[in-house]
Scaffold this motif. Sequence first.
Motif, PDB file in Angstrom:
ATOM      1  N   ALA A 137      -0.004  -2.900 -11.527  1.00 21.83           N
ATOM      2  CA  ALA A 137       1.073  -2.859 -10.537  1.00 21.83           C
ATOM      3  C   ALA A 137       0.774  -3.809  -9.384  1.00 21.83           C
ATOM      4  O   ALA A 137       1.651  -4.550  -8.922  1.00 21.83           O
ATOM      5  N   LEU A 138      -0.482  -3.824  -8.921  1.00 20.04           N
ATOM      6  CA  LEU A 138      -0.865  -4.727  -7.835  1.00 20.04           C
ATOM      7  C   LEU A 138      -0.780  -6.185  -8.288  1.00 20.04           C
ATOM      8  O   LEU A 138      -0.315  -7.059  -7.545  1.00 20.04           O
ATOM      9  N   GLY A 196      11.516  -1.232  -7.863  1.00 19.58           N
ATOM     10  CA  GLY A 196      10.710  -0.706  -6.782  1.00 19.58           C
ATOM     11  C   GLY A 196       9.854   0.487  -7.148  1.00 19.58           C
ATOM     12  O   GLY A 196       9.505   1.286  -6.276  1.00 19.58           O
ATOM     13  N   LEU A 197       9.502   0.643  -8.420  1.00 19.39           N
ATOM     14  CA  LEU A 197       8.729   1.802  -8.843  1.00 19.39           C
ATOM     15  C   LEU A 197       7.230   1.548  -8.895  1.00 19.39           C
ATOM     16  O   LEU A 197       6.443   2.485  -8.885  1.00 19.39           O
ATOM     17  N   GLY A 198       6.822   0.290  -8.973  1.00 21.33           N
ATOM     18  CA  GLY A 198       5.422  -0.038  -9.213  1.00 21.33           C
ATOM     19  C   GLY A 198       4.465   0.559  -8.200  1.00 21.33           C
ATOM     20  O   GLY A 198       3.533   1.288  -8.550  1.00 21.33           O
ATOM     21  N   LEU A 199       4.661   0.268  -6.906  1.00 21.10           N
ATOM     22  CA  LEU A 199       3.754   0.771  -5.881  1.00 21.10           C
ATOM     23  C   LEU A 199       3.898   2.271  -5.676  1.00 21.10           C
ATOM     24  O   LEU A 199       2.928   2.945  -5.320  1.00 21.10           O
ATOM     25  N   SER A 200       5.098   2.807  -5.886  1.00 25.96           N
ATOM     26  CA  SER A 200       5.281   4.253  -5.775  1.00 25.96           C
ATOM     27  C   SER A 200       4.434   4.977  -6.809  1.00 25.96           C
ATOM     28  O   SER A 200       3.779   5.982  -6.510  1.00 25.96           O
ATOM     29  N   VAL A 201       4.446   4.465  -8.041  1.00 25.68           N
ATOM     30  CA  VAL A 201       3.647   5.060  -9.110  1.00 25.68           C
ATOM     31  C   VAL A 201       2.159   4.883  -8.813  1.00 25.68           C
ATOM     32  O   VAL A 201       1.365   5.821  -8.965  1.00 25.68           O
ATOM     33  N   ALA A 202       1.763   3.676  -8.378  1.00 28.40           N
ATOM     34  CA  ALA A 202       0.358   3.420  -8.068  1.00 28.40           C
ATOM     35  C   ALA A 202      -0.130   4.357  -6.965  1.00 28.40           C
ATOM     36  O   ALA A 202      -1.235   4.917  -7.046  1.00 28.40           O
ATOM     37  N   HIS A 203       0.693   4.542  -5.951  1.00 27.26           N
ATOM     38  CA  HIS A 203       0.332   5.431  -4.848  1.00 27.26           C
ATOM     39  C   HIS A 203       0.162   6.868  -5.341  1.00 27.26           C
ATOM     40  O   HIS A 203      -0.788   7.570  -4.948  1.00 27.26           O
ATOM     41  N   LYS A 204       1.049   7.305  -6.220  1.00 24.74           N
ATOM     42  CA  LYS A 204       0.955   8.657  -6.761  1.00 24.74           C
ATOM     43  C   LYS A 204      -0.332   8.832  -7.559  1.00 24.74           C
ATOM     44  O   LYS A 204      -1.003   9.864  -7.453  1.00 24.74           O
ATOM     45  N   ILE A 205      -0.691   7.837  -8.357  1.00 22.92           N
ATOM     46  CA  ILE A 205      -1.908   7.920  -9.177  1.00 22.92           C
ATOM     47  C   ILE A 205      -3.145   8.034  -8.290  1.00 22.92           C
ATOM     48  O   ILE A 205      -4.035   8.863  -8.537  1.00 22.92           O
ATOM     49  N   MET A 213      -4.644   4.934  -0.465  1.00 21.71           N
ATOM     50  CA  MET A 213      -4.208   3.551  -0.670  1.00 21.71           C
ATOM     51  C   MET A 213      -3.710   3.003   0.649  1.00 21.71           C
ATOM     52  O   MET A 213      -2.801   3.560   1.265  1.00 21.71           O
ATOM     53  N   ASP A 214      -4.318   1.923   1.079  1.00 22.28           N
ATOM     54  CA  ASP A 214      -3.955   1.299   2.352  1.00 22.28           C
ATOM     55  C   ASP A 214      -3.501  -0.133   2.076  1.00 22.28           C
ATOM     56  O   ASP A 214      -4.182  -0.879   1.365  1.00 22.28           O
ATOM     57  N   VAL A 215      -2.354  -0.512   2.628  1.00 17.50           N
ATOM     58  CA  VAL A 215      -1.801  -1.845   2.409  1.00 17.50           C
ATOM     59  C   VAL A 215      -1.627  -2.545   3.747  1.00 17.50           C
ATOM     60  O   VAL A 215      -0.994  -2.003   4.668  1.00 17.50           O
ATOM     61  N   ARG A 216      -2.195  -3.720   3.849  1.00 17.27           N
ATOM     62  CA  ARG A 216      -2.027  -4.547   5.045  1.00 17.27           C
ATOM     63  C   ARG A 216      -1.486  -5.909   4.613  1.00 17.27           C
ATOM     64  O   ARG A 216      -1.939  -6.465   3.613  1.00 17.27           O
ATOM     65  N   SER A 217      -0.524  -6.396   5.375  1.00 24.11           N
ATOM     66  CA  SER A 217       0.123  -7.636   4.960  1.00 24.11           C
ATOM     67  C   SER A 217       0.611  -8.407   6.173  1.00 24.11           C
ATOM     68  O   SER A 217       0.935  -7.819   7.219  1.00 24.11           O
ATOM     69  N   CYS A 218       0.653  -9.705   6.012  1.00 21.22           N
ATOM     70  CA  CYS A 218       1.152 -10.585   7.072  1.00 21.22           C
ATOM     71  C   CYS A 218       1.978 -11.688   6.413  1.00 21.22           C
ATOM     72  O   CYS A 218       1.538 -12.300   5.434  1.00 21.22           O
ATOM     73  N   GLU A 219       3.176 -11.885   6.927  1.00 19.53           N
ATOM     74  CA  GLU A 219       4.051 -12.894   6.339  1.00 19.53           C
ATOM     75  C   GLU A 219       3.382 -14.267   6.330  1.00 19.53           C
ATOM     76  O   GLU A 219       2.771 -14.678   7.320  1.00 19.53           O
ATOM     77  N   LYS A 220       3.487 -14.939   5.209  1.00 23.53           N
ATOM     78  CA  LYS A 220       2.962 -16.281   4.956  1.00 23.53           C
ATOM     79  C   LYS A 220       1.445 -16.313   4.726  1.00 23.53           C
ATOM     80  O   LYS A 220       0.892 -17.359   4.405  1.00 23.53           O
ATOM     81  N   TYR A 221       0.775 -15.158   4.888  1.00 23.38           N
ATOM     82  CA  TYR A 221      -0.682 -15.143   4.733  1.00 23.38           C
ATOM     83  C   TYR A 221      -1.173 -14.277   3.577  1.00 23.38           C
ATOM     84  O   TYR A 221      -2.318 -14.397   3.163  1.00 23.38           O
TER      85      TYR A 221
END
Length: 238
Positions: A137-138, A196-205, A213-221
């Motif tokens: 999924a990731l 839009g199910l991929g991360l929802s399923v991954a989070h549930k697992i 599960m922690d997600v950090r993101s920055c646009e363009k990076y």
Amino acid sequence: MNQVKDAEDMGEQSMALMGEIASRIAHEVRNPLTTVRGYLQLLACEEGKGYEELFSNLLIPELDRANQIISNFLLLSKPLSLNKESVLLNRLLTKFVRMAARQFIEEEIRITCHFAAELDELSIVVDPLQIMQVMWALFNNSLEARDKAELLLTVQTSLIHGKAYIVFRDNGKGMNKTTLGRIFDPLFTTKQSSFGLGLSVAHKIIRLHEGEMDVRSCEKYGTIVSLMIPGMPLASRA
């Protein structure tokens, strides 16, 4: 208070009933998809190379995609049971990296691994198939977020206070704060070709593994996903 309790109970019963109905419908849709896929494989062998390319490169993959959507939906709509076993996490992730590299051998994708030496020798208790599904999924999310000619992926493991950590990093286009706040919502997606199910399923697992599960993101990076799995090491490998 009793009225509120009754309303909550009715709501839970309604959700359970809707989940059961949705599950049955999904199973009924999956059956004809499986039948059609089998006949397409048979026709691809009998009708020659032109049809084989059409069936193998377009029709069958689309059926597989529909089937995967149904599988993910079923994971969200009903309780999921884990088949835990003692595994070497680094070995499991090495298998995933090799499979991903073979599947996209013609793509410009570079995967770098940094695995903790402790997890070469110590086993943790997880459901290996479900952890692999999380990694896929990731990986698929990173492919869809690709923003540069070469996609750079990093998979890293560490062992801290008896907890295994997996960090998955990409150099994709990243997400804004609004999108980041909704990534675990079922059916939320910013992509036209995704449900839009991929991360929802991954989070549930991961939650079923009593992990985080922690997600950090920055646009363009790009995006960094950290997984914590509290599978205490069991024993050294013989």
